[in-house]
Design a protein around this motif. Structure first.
Motif, PDB file in Angstrom:
ATOM      1  N   LEU A  53      -5.155   1.401   2.288  1.00 15.21           N
ATOM      2  CA  LEU A  53      -4.403   2.407   1.538  1.00 15.21           C
ATOM      3  C   LEU A  53      -4.393   2.138   0.036  1.00 15.21           C
ATOM      4  N   TRP A  56      -6.350   4.243  -2.792  1.00 20.76           N
ATOM      5  CA  TRP A  56      -5.850   5.503  -3.331  1.00 20.76           C
ATOM      6  C   TRP A  56      -4.983   5.297  -4.562  1.00 20.76           C
ATOM      7  N   PHE A  57      -4.588   4.057  -4.838  1.00 20.42           N
ATOM      8  CA  PHE A  57      -3.708   3.784  -5.968  1.00 20.42           C
ATOM      9  C   PHE A  57      -4.422   3.036  -7.098  1.00 20.42           C
TER      10      PHE A  57
END
Length: 314
Positions: A53, A56-57
């Motif tokens: 995840l 995405w940052f």
């Protein structure tokens, strides 16, 4: 790395390696409680899922965007980063940095081999990446033959990475090249002494020397990514890192065979002597590299070769 200033890049390498040490200790604890290797192999990969995840940052590198001619996207990323830090970028500076670039820089994989200076650095760094992987894994395998509890020895080998990273943090503030060479040479010296320690002292002096050897190679690991990124220009940085990671794969593949040399030859010190020679040779190769402490990341081949003040092309 490409978004860090000269005064902060060494922090990235140090923190990265500290997390690696914590992970090594956690795997040792997991292995202690889960003795079936198939079960362990199924459980460990699941710990990586949350990190998928993160992508995405993480913003794209403005340097890379510039090198590909995607200037407007680079401006947007810079503005976002500046806003997060509570700063406002000067529009004129942005125009000079990005909008004055007429076309993307055209480079290829072959450019590494066309410039003798870049080629020399690639070979020297590949040797050090090979050594870091080979000696680190080789010592991990050899830990099983040391006196004392196998799990405790592995845990110590992991926990030593924390103080190693702290010391490296300060050494990198003085020099990149000499610190890089020093870490390999320290590992080489420790490993050449280790096989001649009497058996009665293996649980104390032997473990200490093995820890010092691992201490040195951990320093090489922590520095390799930072140093390689600081040497190669933006258009070639990912390609150069890819070549170095091939060296890591080769070193990892060679480690178990080197560790088994004693079994096949009957000469027990041979694995450690071979690893010592590899580490010492890599340490000497590090002196071929330029000093990069406090210098901006190179944006093109000319910037990279300027680190040594000269360049020779084929």
């Amino acid at each position: 790395m490409e978004m860090m200033g000269p005064d902060y890049r060494h922090i990235v390498g140090s923190v990265k390696e500290a997390y690696f040490g914590v992970g090594y200790c956690l795997i040792t604890l997991a292995t202690y409680y889960i003795r079936d290797w198939r079960t362990l192999q199924c459980i460990l990969p699941t710990t990586l899922v949350p990190f998928l995840l993160v992508i995405w940052f993480v913003p794209e590198s403005p340097r890379w965007l510039l090198s590909k001619g995607r200037n407007r996207q680079g401006v947007l990323v810079l503005k976002k980063l500046a806003g997060g830090n509570g700063n406002v970028l000067d529009e004129k500076e942005l125009h000079m940095i990005f909008l004055d670039e007429k076309e993307p820089m055209k480079v290829s994989f072959l450019d590494i081999f066309k410039n003798l200076t870049i080629l020399k650095w690639t070979i020297a760094l590949s040797c050090n990446w090979f050594s870091a992987a080979c000696v680190f894994l080789g010592l991990s395998f050899y830990t099983n033959y040391l006196e004392g509890n196998m799990f405790l020895n592995h845990f110590i080998g992991g926990i030593i990475e924390i103080p190693a990273v702290v010391i490296l943090f300060f050494l990198m503030k003085f020099s990149r090249r000499y610190t890089y060479a020093l870490t390999e040479i320290v590992a080489g010296i420790a490993l050449v002494i280790l096989p001649f320690i009497p058996k009665a002292y293996l649980s104390t002096v032997g473990v200490t020397l093995a820890t010092i050897g691992k201490f040195g190679v951990i320093g090489t690991w922590a520095m390799s990514f930072v140093y390689t990124s600081e040497i190669f220009p933006t258009p070639l940085r990912s390609t150069a890192l890819g070549i170095c990671y091939i060296s890591v794969a080769l070193g990892s593949a060679a480690a178990p065979f080197i560790s088994d040399l004693a079994k096949y030859t009957g000469f027990k010190p041979l694995p450690l002597l071979v690893m010592s020679g590899i580490a010492a040779f890599a340490g000497l190769m590090a002196f071929l590299l330029p000093e990069t402490k406090g210098k901006p990341l190179p944006n093109n081949i000319q910037d990279s070769t300027a680190l040594m003040g000269k360049s020779t092309s084929i």
